[in-house]
Design a protein around this motif. Structure first.
Motif, mmCIF file in Angstrom:
data_model
loop_
_atom_site.group_PDB
_atom_site.id
_atom_site.type_symbol
_atom_site.label_atom_id
_atom_site.label_comp_id
_atom_site.label_asym_id
_atom_site.label_seq_id
_atom_site.Cartn_x
_atom_site.Cartn_y
_atom_site.Cartn_z
ATOM 1 N N ILE A 30 114.168 58.629 70.258
ATOM 2 C CA ILE A 30 112.774 58.248 70.503
ATOM 3 C C ILE A 30 112.586 56.741 70.300
ATOM 4 N N ALA A 31 111.474 56.236 70.816
ATOM 5 C CA ALA A 31 111.147 54.819 70.659
ATOM 6 C C ALA A 31 110.864 54.518 69.186
ATOM 7 N N ASP A 32 111.346 53.375 68.739
ATOM 8 C CA ASP A 32 111.066 52.905 67.387
ATOM 9 C C ASP A 32 109.665 52.285 67.389
ATOM 10 N N GLU A 33 108.789 52.779 66.544
ATOM 11 C CA GLU A 33 107.399 52.314 66.517
ATOM 12 C C GLU A 33 107.269 50.836 66.193
ATOM 13 N N GLN A 34 108.279 50.244 65.613
ATOM 14 C CA GLN A 34 108.217 48.832 65.229
ATOM 15 C C GLN A 34 108.605 47.892 66.371
ATOM 16 N N ARG A 42 111.021 46.889 78.718
ATOM 17 C CA ARG A 42 112.301 46.454 79.290
ATOM 18 C C ARG A 42 113.367 47.545 79.134
ATOM 19 N N ALA A 43 113.425 48.143 77.957
ATOM 20 C CA ALA A 43 114.424 49.189 77.703
ATOM 21 C C ALA A 43 114.126 50.442 78.523
ATOM 22 N N MET A 44 112.854 50.797 78.635
ATOM 23 C CA MET A 44 112.486 51.969 79.425
ATOM 24 C C MET A 44 112.788 51.738 80.905
ATOM 25 N N ASP A 45 112.493 50.548 81.395
ATOM 26 C CA ASP A 45 112.808 50.224 82.802
ATOM 27 C C ASP A 45 114.303 50.376 83.055
ATOM 28 N N TRP A 46 115.122 49.896 82.129
ATOM 29 C CA TRP A 46 116.566 50.026 82.300
ATOM 30 C C TRP A 46 116.971 51.499 82.317
ATOM 31 N N ALA A 47 116.465 52.263 81.353
ATOM 32 C CA ALA A 47 116.841 53.681 81.261
ATOM 33 C C ALA A 47 116.467 54.431 82.532
ATOM 34 N N CYS A 48 115.280 54.175 83.054
ATOM 35 C CA CYS A 48 114.790 54.906 84.227
ATOM 36 C C CYS A 48 115.400 54.415 85.532
ATOM 37 N N ALA A 97 115.608 49.300 70.274
ATOM 38 C CA ALA A 97 114.253 49.779 70.586
ATOM 39 C C ALA A 97 114.085 51.265 70.292
ATOM 40 N N ALA A 98 115.169 51.968 69.949
ATOM 41 C CA ALA A 98 115.098 53.419 69.767
ATOM 42 C C ALA A 98 115.818 53.845 68.493
ATOM 43 N N ILE A 99 115.446 55.028 68.031
ATOM 44 C CA ILE A 99 116.073 55.631 66.854
ATOM 45 C C ILE A 99 116.285 57.115 67.126
ATOM 46 N N THR A 100 117.171 57.726 66.358
ATOM 47 C CA THR A 100 117.360 59.177 66.477
ATOM 48 C C THR A 100 116.503 59.881 65.432
#
Length: 116
Positions: A30-34, A42-48, A97-100
């Motif tokens: 999931i996205a890291d709230e910080q 930017r990270a979501m654009d790359w993933a998608c 930008a993400a954590i488990t």
């Protein structure tokens, strides 16, 4: 150590190991709230786009569109990518930008997938 105590300790150890073996694989990304919004985007654009995540469920009128927040959409995209490609060595990093998490982030009709 006497024999009954040894048997109890061995049983507890085996129980603990078997419980961990079944539970440890339920992990979501999931996205890291910080993380600042620009980095999440930017990270979501790359993933998608380049990463190969299926982001069709976060489009308008799809089950994971609401809540319509960058954090929720990024979490869905990150998890979809992570679940699809973790068996090929993918991580849940996304430039920090993400954590488990072991808590299922699914909500309402939006179900976060777990791939084997």
């Amino acid at each position: 150590m006497n024999s009954p105590m040894l048997k109890i300790l061995i049983a507890l150890l085996l129980f603990t190991l078997s419980f961990q073996a079944y539970g440890q694989f339920e992990e979501w990304c999931i996205a890291d709230e910080q993380t600042p919004d620009e980095e999440l985007q930017r990270a979501m654009d790359w993933a998608c786009e380049k990463g190969g995540a299926d982001c069709s469920k976060i489009k308008v009128n799809q089950p994971c569109y609401l809540p319509n927040t960058l954090k929720d959409h990024a979490s869905y995209a990150f998890n979809n990518y992570y679940q699809r490609f973790k068996h090929k060595g993918a991580s849940c990093y996304f430039n920090a930008a993400a954590i488990t998490t072991d808590l299922d982030p699914s909500h309402g009709s939006c179900k976060y997938e777990l791939f084997p």
